[in-house]
Design a protein around this motif. Sequence first.
Motif, PDB file in Angstrom:
ATOM      1  N   TRP A 154      33.752  35.285  52.574  1.00 31.45           N
ATOM      2  CA  TRP A 154      35.018  34.784  52.032  1.00 31.45           C
ATOM      3  C   TRP A 154      34.781  33.873  50.830  1.00 31.45           C
ATOM      4  O   TRP A 154      35.576  33.866  49.892  1.00 31.45           O
ATOM      5  CB  TRP A 154      35.807  34.085  53.132  1.00 31.45           C
ATOM      6  CG  TRP A 154      36.069  35.027  54.267  1.00 31.45           C
ATOM      7  CD1 TRP A 154      35.590  34.959  55.537  1.00 31.45           C
ATOM      8  CD2 TRP A 154      36.821  36.249  54.193  1.00 31.45           C
ATOM      9  NE1 TRP A 154      35.995  36.045  56.267  1.00 31.45           N
ATOM     10  CE2 TRP A 154      36.759  36.860  55.468  1.00 31.45           C
ATOM     11  CE3 TRP A 154      37.537  36.889  53.183  1.00 31.45           C
ATOM     12  CZ2 TRP A 154      37.385  38.058  55.755  1.00 31.45           C
ATOM     13  CZ3 TRP A 154      38.166  38.098  53.468  1.00 31.45           C
ATOM     14  CH2 TRP A 154      38.094  38.661  54.735  1.00 31.45           C
ATOM     15  N   SER A 157      34.233  36.366  48.173  1.00 29.81           N
ATOM     16  CA  SER A 157      35.501  36.993  47.784  1.00 29.81           C
ATOM     17  C   SER A 157      36.305  36.075  46.877  1.00 29.81           C
ATOM     18  O   SER A 157      36.887  36.519  45.878  1.00 29.81           O
ATOM     19  CB  SER A 157      36.319  37.339  49.035  1.00 29.81           C
ATOM     20  OG  SER A 157      35.688  38.354  49.791  1.00 29.81           O
ATOM     21  N   SER A 160      34.741  36.125  43.445  1.00 31.47           N
ATOM     22  CA  SER A 160      35.077  37.353  42.719  1.00 31.47           C
ATOM     23  C   SER A 160      36.490  37.295  42.155  1.00 31.47           C
ATOM     24  O   SER A 160      36.740  37.680  41.006  1.00 31.47           O
ATOM     25  CB  SER A 160      34.928  38.557  43.653  1.00 31.47           C
ATOM     26  OG  SER A 160      35.362  39.739  43.035  1.00 31.47           O
ATOM     27  N   LEU A 175      43.892  37.689  49.858  1.00 32.39           N
ATOM     28  CA  LEU A 175      42.973  37.879  50.988  1.00 32.39           C
ATOM     29  C   LEU A 175      43.657  37.848  52.349  1.00 32.39           C
ATOM     30  O   LEU A 175      43.010  38.113  53.366  1.00 32.39           O
ATOM     31  CB  LEU A 175      41.881  36.803  50.944  1.00 32.39           C
ATOM     32  CG  LEU A 175      40.933  36.889  49.737  1.00 32.39           C
ATOM     33  CD1 LEU A 175      39.971  35.714  49.735  1.00 32.39           C
ATOM     34  CD2 LEU A 175      40.158  38.200  49.745  1.00 32.39           C
ATOM     35  N   ASP A 180      36.484  41.626  56.737  1.00 38.12           N
ATOM     36  CA  ASP A 180      35.174  41.609  56.097  1.00 38.12           C
ATOM     37  C   ASP A 180      34.325  42.743  56.645  1.00 38.12           C
ATOM     38  O   ASP A 180      34.264  42.963  57.849  1.00 38.12           O
ATOM     39  CB  ASP A 180      34.487  40.268  56.354  1.00 38.12           C
ATOM     40  CG  ASP A 180      33.009  40.334  56.036  1.00 38.12           C
ATOM     41  OD1 ASP A 180      32.676  40.719  54.911  1.00 38.12           O
ATOM     42  OD2 ASP A 180      32.207  40.035  56.937  1.00 38.12           O
TER      43      ASP A 180
END
Length: 208
Positions: A154, A157, A160, A175, A180
Motif C-alpha cells: 500500500w 501503491s 505510484s 485504492l 493486494d
Amino acid sequence: MLLVLSTYADAWLTQDLRERPQPEVAAENAPRLSAALKRISELTESEIDPGDPTKHARPTVEGFADLLVEGAEYDDSWSTFEVPARWRRLMKLVAGESEGEDYESTTEHPVRYALVRRGDQVVGYLWAAVGDEAAGYEPRTAAGDEAFEAGVPWVLSLRSLRLRGFRPMAALNELLGASDSSGSDSIVETTVYEAASLDALEELSGRC
C-alpha cells in the motif's frame, strides 16, 4: 564488586509502556521490587545507585518514581519515540529509493482513513490528509509483524499514484476496495472514516 540489575518490564510502573494507568499493578508489584533492592543492597553491602531516566521511567533507590504524579516529561513517549520508530521500520521494508516520491508523512490537518484487512484481522489504516499533501499507512500494533508486511504494497501503491499526479484524497479513493496481489493478501475496505488529526489515528493504531 559491581552488580548491575536491569529490568525491561513495566510491572512496577504506575503507567505501562504505552502510558496507560495501571496503579493496581504497581501497588502490588512495586513493594516487591523495593524489598528485593533493599535485600540485595544488604547482601552485597553496597549502596543502590539508580540508573539514568529513560523515556518510560525514572529509577529511584526504592524502584521507580510514580509516573502518575511525575509530570509531562514521560507522558508522551508514544508520539515522541514510538511513532517515528514504527515509520522507519515500515520504510525499511519498502524497496526502492523514496526521496521525493512519497506523499508527506505528517500533517496538522484532519485525516480520512480506511481499514486495511487481512482475512478477519485489521492490520492497518490507509490514510490521506484533508487539506495538504500528506498520505500514508499506519500499521496496527496489535497485528504485530503482519501489520508492517501488509503495509508495504500500500505504501508502494500510494507512491505510484503520487507519481501519476494523484492528490492524497484522490489516491485514497482510488485504492478503496482494492486488493493486494503481492503476497500479503490484504484488502482496503470501502468505508471511509475521519480522525481529528494524524495523532489521533496513530493513537488508534498503536493502542488497540
